[in-house]
Design an enzyme around this catalytic site. Structure first.
Site, PDB file in Angstrom:
ATOM      1  N   GLY A  43      50.187   9.240  37.035  1.00  0.00           N
ATOM      2  CA  GLY A  43      50.369  10.455  36.909  1.00  0.00           C
ATOM      3  C   GLY A  43      51.353  11.003  37.932  1.00  0.00           C
ATOM      4  N   GLY A  95      40.794  11.671  38.778  1.00  0.00           N
ATOM      5  CA  GLY A  95      40.655  13.091  38.714  1.00  0.00           C
ATOM      6  C   GLY A  95      41.140  13.726  37.286  1.00  0.00           C
ATOM      7  N   THR A 130      40.674  14.945  33.685  1.00  0.00           N
ATOM      8  CA  THR A 130      39.824  15.528  32.933  1.00  0.00           C
ATOM      9  C   THR A 130      39.928  15.337  31.352  1.00  0.00           C
ATOM     10  OG1 THR A 130      40.993  17.775  32.865  1.00  0.00           O
ATOM     11  CG2 THR A 130      39.338  17.384  34.669  1.00  0.00           C
ATOM     12  N   ASN A 162      37.015  17.880  40.113  1.00  0.00           N
ATOM     13  CA  ASN A 162      37.614  18.494  40.924  1.00  0.00           C
ATOM     14  C   ASN A 162      37.450  17.889  42.219  1.00  0.00           C
ATOM     15  OD1 ASN A 162      38.055  20.790  42.820  1.00  0.00           O
ATOM     16  ND2 ASN A 162      37.827  22.168  41.017  1.00  0.00           N
ATOM     17  N   THR A 163      38.603  17.843  42.883  1.00  0.00           N
ATOM     18  CA  THR A 163      38.591  17.321  44.242  1.00  0.00           C
ATOM     19  C   THR A 163      38.615  18.070  45.373  1.00  0.00           C
ATOM     20  OG1 THR A 163      41.091  17.138  43.970  1.00  0.00           O
ATOM     21  CG2 THR A 163      39.962  15.138  43.301  1.00  0.00           C
ATOM     22  N   HIS A 211      41.570  29.599  34.323  1.00  0.00           N
ATOM     23  CA  HIS A 211      42.811  28.721  34.795  1.00  0.00           C
ATOM     24  C   HIS A 211      44.128  29.236  34.115  1.00  0.00           C
ATOM     25  CE1 HIS A 211      39.519  25.770  35.641  1.00  0.00           C
ATOM     26  NE2 HIS A 211      40.466  25.406  36.384  1.00  0.00           N
ATOM     27  N   LYS A 265      46.979  25.057  30.994  1.00  0.00           N
ATOM     28  CA  LYS A 265      45.544  24.107  30.940  1.00  0.00           C
ATOM     29  C   LYS A 265      45.253  23.659  29.343  1.00  0.00           C
ATOM     30  CE  LYS A 265      41.355  22.864  33.016  1.00  0.00           C
ATOM     31  NZ  LYS A 265      41.887  21.590  33.352  1.00  0.00           N
ATOM     32  N   GLY A 295      36.714  20.612  33.529  1.00  0.00           N
ATOM     33  CA  GLY A 295      36.301  19.535  33.948  1.00  0.00           C
ATOM     34  C   GLY A 295      35.328  19.976  35.122  1.00  0.00           C
TER      35      GLY A 295
END
Length: 242
Positions: A8, A74, A76, A100-101, A131, A135, A141
């Site tokens: 990605g 990551g 979602t 979420n990182t 958001h 999105k 997520g």
């Protein structure tokens, strides 16, 4: 020095991660988009980071598993079947899957679980997230991850207690449920608030992301941590040693 590959790479997160890799002393092994073969990338890097699309995750996970390369997922909007495939792959490789990182969100998730456990069933739990207008999935997520933490603290399965959105004459709130509400608009990076409402008092635990770079930095730190880990399924809490 970890050699990081990105699934990605053309997305917002993919570009942000690629730009931030040098400040962590890591190297960029390259990336793929939807039109490219994921296998070659999996074979030439130490760890993979996936911020693509849910429809692509299966092929990326299979490539990582075949190459024996750890992977951070990551992306979602994953289905139950995809989570089952992640569980299966984790028998062979290290997989860190998260909604979420952000390291701050990782800590918030732990606080939510502890609050739900200690406050007990007399406190109602509601999760509100906001958001940007582009999105595509809701709840986010991250909201679902926080809901899982709350449900775990309650000793319940999230699938049994989640209430996603309310409209019309829905009746009084059922005890022990976790409500979700989603806001979409503008360029909001990500806001999450977990509300515990009791009789005459309220506790609000929240996190606000002002810069997408926090997710990129958290993803790189997690990817570096993932290198050398034993096969298994991990979350961001493990990166913080929680």
């Amino acid at each position: 020095m970890a050699n990081i590959g990105i699934y990605g790479r053309l997305g917002r997160m993919g570009q942000a991660i690629a730009a931030a890799i040098p400040e962590f002393g890591a190297t960029y092994a390259g990336g793929t988009d939807a039109a490219e073969d994921p296998v070659a990338l999996a074979q030439r890097c130490d760890v993979l980071v996936d911020f693509s699309a849910a429809v692509a995750v299966d092929s990326h996970l299979a490539a990582a598993r075949a190459a024996g390369t750890p992977i951070l997922i990551g992306t979602t909007g994953l289905s139950r079947a995809q989570h089952a495939r992640i569980d299966e792959a984790a028998g062979d490789i290290a997989v860190l899957q998260t909604g979420n990182t952000s390291l701050g969100i990782a800590l918030l998730s732990r606080l939510v679980r502890e609050a739900a456990e200690r406050l007990g069933p007399d406190w109602d739990c509601e999760i509100v997230e906001a958001h940007h207008r582009s999105k595509v999935d809701a709840p986010s997520g991250t909201a679902l991850m926080l809901g899982e933490s709350a449900a775990a603290g309650m000793g319940a399965a999230m699938s049994d207690v989640a209430v996603v959105g309310r409209a019309g004459l829905v009746g009084a709130r059922a005890a022990g449920t976790i409500g979700f509400a989603a806001i979409r608009g503008g360029r909001i990076v990500g806001d999450h608030q977990v509300i515990f409402a009791g009789e005459g008092e309220r506790i609000e635990l929240g996190h606000r992301a002002d810069d997408r770079a926090i997710f990129a930095r958290g993803a790189i730190r997690a990817a570096q941590w993932l290198v050398g880990q034993a096969p298994g399924r991990y979350g961001m809490d493990a990166v913080l040693g929680l």
